[in-house]
Write an enzyme that holds these catalytic residues in place. Structure first.
Site, mmCIF file in Angstrom:
data_model
loop_
_atom_site.group_PDB
_atom_site.id
_atom_site.type_symbol
_atom_site.label_atom_id
_atom_site.label_comp_id
_atom_site.label_asym_id
_atom_site.label_seq_id
_atom_site.Cartn_x
_atom_site.Cartn_y
_atom_site.Cartn_z
ATOM 1 N N GLN A 1 -4.985 -0.163 -1.149
ATOM 2 C CA GLN A 1 -4.034 -1.073 -0.494
ATOM 3 C C GLN A 1 -3.031 -1.622 -1.526
ATOM 4 O O GLN A 1 -2.756 -0.964 -2.497
ATOM 5 C CB GLN A 1 -4.762 -2.213 0.242
ATOM 6 C CG GLN A 1 -5.540 -1.765 1.476
ATOM 7 C CD GLN A 1 -6.898 -1.154 1.160
ATOM 8 O OE1 GLN A 1 -7.703 -1.745 0.465
ATOM 9 N NE2 GLN A 1 -7.169 0.034 1.669
ATOM 10 N N LYS B 1 -0.566 5.251 -5.694
ATOM 11 C CA LYS B 1 -1.645 4.891 -6.641
ATOM 12 C C LYS B 1 -2.507 6.111 -6.966
ATOM 13 O O LYS B 1 -2.924 6.302 -8.103
ATOM 14 C CB LYS B 1 -2.534 3.780 -6.038
ATOM 15 C CG LYS B 1 -1.791 2.488 -5.737
ATOM 16 C CD LYS B 1 -2.667 1.485 -5.033
ATOM 17 C CE LYS B 1 -3.072 1.897 -3.643
ATOM 18 N NZ LYS B 1 -1.978 1.951 -2.651
ATOM 19 N N GLY C 1 -5.837 5.855 1.741
ATOM 20 C CA GLY C 1 -5.549 7.287 1.754
ATOM 21 C C GLY C 1 -4.729 7.575 0.517
ATOM 22 O O GLY C 1 -3.583 7.161 0.425
ATOM 23 N N HIS C 2 -5.339 8.216 -0.465
ATOM 24 C CA HIS C 2 -4.670 8.450 -1.748
ATOM 25 C C HIS C 2 -4.418 9.950 -1.904
ATOM 26 O O HIS C 2 -5.359 10.740 -1.902
ATOM 27 C CB HIS C 2 -5.524 7.908 -2.903
ATOM 28 C CG HIS C 2 -5.665 6.415 -2.860
ATOM 29 N ND1 HIS C 2 -6.343 5.696 -3.804
ATOM 30 C CD2 HIS C 2 -5.174 5.501 -1.985
ATOM 31 C CE1 HIS C 2 -6.277 4.400 -3.498
ATOM 32 N NE2 HIS C 2 -5.588 4.269 -2.398
ATOM 33 N N GLY D 1 0.816 -1.211 0.000
ATOM 34 C CA GLY D 1 0.000 0.000 0.000
ATOM 35 C C GLY D 1 0.849 1.260 0.000
ATOM 36 O O GLY D 1 2.079 1.201 0.149
ATOM 37 N N ASP D 2 0.204 2.409 -0.246
ATOM 38 C CA ASP D 2 0.870 3.718 -0.240
ATOM 39 C C ASP D 2 1.981 3.814 -1.271
ATOM 40 O O ASP D 2 3.000 4.483 -1.051
ATOM 41 C CB ASP D 2 1.425 4.045 1.173
ATOM 42 C CG ASP D 2 0.331 4.036 2.214
ATOM 43 O OD1 ASP D 2 -0.807 4.399 1.874
ATOM 44 O OD2 ASP D 2 0.618 3.655 3.366
ATOM 45 N N THR E 1 -4.123 7.388 9.016
ATOM 46 C CA THR E 1 -4.014 7.297 10.475
ATOM 47 C C THR E 1 -2.900 8.163 11.050
ATOM 48 O O THR E 1 -2.817 8.317 12.268
ATOM 49 C CB THR E 1 -3.733 5.836 10.890
ATOM 50 O OG1 THR E 1 -2.529 5.411 10.231
ATOM 51 C CG2 THR E 1 -4.870 4.911 10.489
HETATM 52 P P1 GDP Z 1 -1.431 5.651 -2.297
HETATM 53 O O1 GDP Z 1 -2.162 5.220 -1.097
HETATM 54 O O2 GDP Z 1 -0.849 4.507 -3.062
HETATM 55 O O3 GDP Z 1 -2.235 6.569 -3.176
HETATM 56 O O4 GDP Z 1 -0.188 6.513 -1.781
HETATM 57 P P2 GDP Z 1 -0.222 7.641 -0.616
HETATM 58 O O5 GDP Z 1 -0.839 8.864 -1.168
HETATM 59 O O6 GDP Z 1 -0.781 7.089 0.644
HETATM 60 O O7 GDP Z 1 1.314 7.823 -0.343
HETATM 61 C C1 GDP Z 1 2.197 8.252 -1.325
HETATM 62 C C2 GDP Z 1 2.858 9.564 -0.844
HETATM 63 O O8 GDP Z 1 3.946 9.867 -1.680
HETATM 64 C C3 GDP Z 1 1.949 10.761 -0.896
HETATM 65 O O9 GDP Z 1 2.293 11.640 0.112
HETATM 66 C C4 GDP Z 1 2.250 11.362 -2.275
HETATM 67 O O10 GDP Z 1 1.977 12.747 -2.353
HETATM 68 C C5 GDP Z 1 3.726 11.108 -2.368
HETATM 69 N N1 GDP Z 1 4.263 10.883 -3.705
HETATM 70 C C6 GDP Z 1 3.705 10.213 -4.752
HETATM 71 N N2 GDP Z 1 4.588 10.108 -5.776
HETATM 72 C C7 GDP Z 1 5.706 10.720 -5.352
HETATM 73 C C8 GDP Z 1 7.006 10.910 -5.935
HETATM 74 O O11 GDP Z 1 7.293 10.479 -7.043
HETATM 75 N N3 GDP Z 1 7.937 11.566 -5.179
HETATM 76 C C9 GDP Z 1 7.660 12.037 -3.929
HETATM 77 N N4 GDP Z 1 8.649 12.663 -3.284
HETATM 78 N N5 GDP Z 1 6.466 11.868 -3.352
HETATM 79 C C10 GDP Z 1 5.512 11.214 -4.053
HETATM 80 P P1 IMO Z 2 -3.776 2.723 0.510
HETATM 81 O O1 IMO Z 2 -4.926 2.534 -0.426
HETATM 82 C C1 IMO Z 2 -1.236 1.014 3.627
HETATM 83 C C2 IMO Z 2 -3.122 -1.840 6.361
HETATM 84 C C3 IMO Z 2 -3.300 -1.445 7.811
HETATM 85 C C4 IMO Z 2 -3.161 -2.806 8.477
HETATM 86 C C5 IMO Z 2 -3.871 -3.731 7.478
HETATM 87 C C6 IMO Z 2 -5.315 -4.034 7.839
HETATM 88 O O2 IMO Z 2 -3.620 4.119 0.996
HETATM 89 O O3 IMO Z 2 -2.533 2.134 -0.053
HETATM 90 P P2 IMO Z 2 -7.572 -2.608 7.680
HETATM 91 O O4 IMO Z 2 -7.948 -1.308 8.331
HETATM 92 O O5 IMO Z 2 -7.618 -2.588 6.192
HETATM 93 O O6 IMO Z 2 -8.308 -3.774 8.264
HETATM 94 O O7 IMO Z 2 -6.023 -2.827 8.106
HETATM 95 O O8 IMO Z 2 -3.815 -3.076 6.229
HETATM 96 N N1 IMO Z 2 -3.712 -0.897 5.376
HETATM 97 C C7 IMO Z 2 -2.983 -0.087 4.596
HETATM 98 N N2 IMO Z 2 -1.661 0.123 4.541
HETATM 99 N N3 IMO Z 2 -2.051 1.634 2.753
HETATM 100 C C8 IMO Z 2 -3.382 1.398 2.761
HETATM 101 O O9 IMO Z 2 -4.225 1.895 1.817
HETATM 102 C C9 IMO Z 2 -3.911 0.543 3.748
HETATM 103 N N4 IMO Z 2 -5.160 0.113 4.055
HETATM 104 C C10 IMO Z 2 -5.016 -0.780 5.045
HETATM 105 O O10 IMO Z 2 -2.307 -0.555 8.225
HETATM 106 O O11 IMO Z 2 -1.802 -3.187 8.509
HETATM 107 MG MG MG Z 3 -2.192 5.557 0.975
#
Ligand code: GDP
Ligand code: IMO
Ligand code: MG
Length: 416
Positions: free
Chosen positions: A212, A16, A40-41, A12-13, A289
């Site tokens: 995720q 995306k 959290g996107h 995750g994170d 979170t």
């Molecule tokens: P997602 O859950 O897969 O959408 O990813 P998140 O948004 O939770 O986490 C990705 C983090 O990296 C966010 O704070 C974005 O703004 C940041 N981000 C995405 N692409 C880049 C990148 O290429 N470089 C940097 N420095 N930050 C990025």
């Molecule tokens: P995005 O879409 C990272 C993790 C939680 C925990 C496990 C189970 O932003 O990539 P849940 O609340 O789903 O039952 O928790 O999954 N988790 C994530 N980790 N990015 C996420 O979403 C997540 N959604 C759930 O931290 O380990």
């Molecule tokens: Mg995220």
């Protein structure tokens, strides 16, 4: 029938949201198919930062229709808040919610908390697991039922005692509290499978947005430290209500290193000193979170596992700019287990916990790349790192992200 799936290839994170927003510039539909507001996107556009939890990342584009698919679990209060938040920022997202999606109620969040007291998975406490439990137990509340007052009342009469868990609130009070959300969401609740079937028939452009990541998949992830849905490409047909053949290209989103929130084994986890450098540069704290994310070296064993399950057409490597902080770069190419090296992810937690990383080291690129827009302008050491990922996993790198902003994206080929 042009469609593309945005799939998290790690825990995750991976970025995306950023990539979905980027590709949705030319999309007619963006579709979420699983998960809920555990996601959290983050999107950065025109100096503004947006954190989306339930809305698909096409929501910032007025011309895009955003679908919340039947495989999602939706907290109505959170959804209304998110729509209001965008509207207050001058956006008017076009949103359609599946009548078959399940509803997260306050008792799901309480049950999540209660389960965490003993299980310690490190969930987001959003009620995700308990809502999927009710769905699988065939006692869940669906969106179509929720927005019809008579059906919602009948549901509470029939099931409230079965599902309410630790909630003391009466069903009458609950019904009243939810009135404003019913009113706000009712016009948006439809049979989204029918809408998508028509979209494919008329050759519309569709982006499926995973939440995720593959290693959090309930089937193929690091069970039990996973979420309760399938964030893989296999989750799309079931969770969006489309035929499997409508899933076109599959793009694996890969952070240039690894991160993980929550508990569970993490073979490639980095020394805390280095992890802190990354956490500082890349703000590696959970979007949902606020928890500090655990950081690791890029794990190619886990990526090969993800490729086997998803069959990626290409990778988008994100947060690549962050690696410019290091003199040397390390890739995990195998796991040391009981005296031999393996190149697969063991299913049993106890075995996975025994695995030690085997590294390939490479020179770093100590150079700011965050302004680059051309693949050929990337330093040689940076290209070598990408080449090693391609060679070891067998997946071509089609995109590189060098910063959080929409414009900080390098496309090697036209993917969508
Ligand atoms: P997602 O859950 O897969 O959408 O990813 P998140 O948004 O939770 O986490 C990705 C983090 O990296 C966010 O704070 C974005 O703004 C940041 N981000 C995405 N692409 C880049 C990148 O290429 N470089 C940097 N420095 N930050 C990025
Ligand atoms: P995005 O879409 C990272 C993790 C939680 C925990 C496990 C189970 O932003 O990539 P849940 O609340 O789903 O039952 O928790 O999954 N988790 C994530 N980790 N990015 C996420 O979403 C997540 N959604 C759930 O931290 O380990
Ligand atoms: Mg995220």
């Amino acid at each position: 029938m042009p469609s593309i799936a945005i799939i998290g290839a790690q825990w995750g994170d991976e970025g995306k949201g950023k990539i979905t927003d980027f590709l949705s510039a030319t999309a007619d539909y963006v579709v979420r198919f699983q998960g809920g507001d555990n996601a959290g996107h983050t999107i950065h556009s025109k100096g503004q930062k947006y954190a989306l939890h339930l809305l698909p990342s096409g929501a910032l584009r007025d011309a895009t229709i955003n679908i919340l698919g039947n495989g999602m679990v939706i907290n109505p209060e959170a959804l209304v808040e998110e729509i209001d938040m965008l509207q207050s920022l001058g956006k008017h997202p076009h949103i359609v919610i599946s009548n078959r999606a399940h509803v997260i109620m306050p008792y799901h969040k309480l049950r999540d908390q209660k389960a965490e007291d003993t299980q310690n998975i490190g969930t987001t406490l959003k009620g995700i697991g308990p809502a999927y439990q009710d769905k699988a137990a065939r006692v869940g509340l669906r969106m179509g039922t929720f927005v019809d007052e008579a059906l919602f009342k009948a549901y509470l009469d029939q099931y409230y005692d079965t599902v309410k868990g630790h909630l003391n609130e009466s069903k009458e009070r609950l019904f009243e509290t939810y009135q404003p959300y019913i009113e706000a969401l009712k016009p948006r609740v439809k049979d989204t499978s029918v809408i998508l079937a028509e979209a494919f028939k008329t050759n519309k452009r569709v982006v499926f947005e995973g939440a995720q990541g593959t290693m959090l998949d309930i089937e193929q992830g690091s069970y039990p430290y996973v979420t309760s849905s399938s964030p893989t490409a296999a989750g799309i047909p079931a969770g969006a209500g489309v035929a499997p053949k409508h899933v076109g290209q599959v793009l694996g989103i890969v952070k240039a290193y690894n991160s993980r929130v929550g508990e569970g084994p993490f073979v490639s986890e980095m020394e805390e000193e280095k992890a802190e450098i990354i956490r500082e540069i890349a703000h590696e704290f959970g979007t949902t979170t606020g928890r500090p994310r655990r950081i690791g070296y890029l794990d190619l064993v886990a990526l090969k596992h993800a490729h086997r399950i998803n069959h990626f057409d290409a990778f988008a490597i994100t947060l690549f700019d962050v690696l410019s902080a290091f003199d040397t770069l390390k890739l995990v190419t195998g796991y040391q287990l009981d005296g031999s090296v393996i190149d697969y992810v063991p299913a049993e937690l106890e075995t996975l916990e025994k695995c030690q990383p085997v590294f390939q080291e490479m020179p770093g690129f100590k150079e700011d790349i965050s302004h680059l827009t051309d693949w050929n302008a990337l330093p040689q050491a940076a290209r070598n790192y990408l080449k090693a990922i391609e060679d070891i996993t067998g997946v071509p790198v089609g995109m590189v992200s060098v910063g959080p902003d929409r414009r900080q994206t390098i496309s090697m080929t036209k993917i969508f």
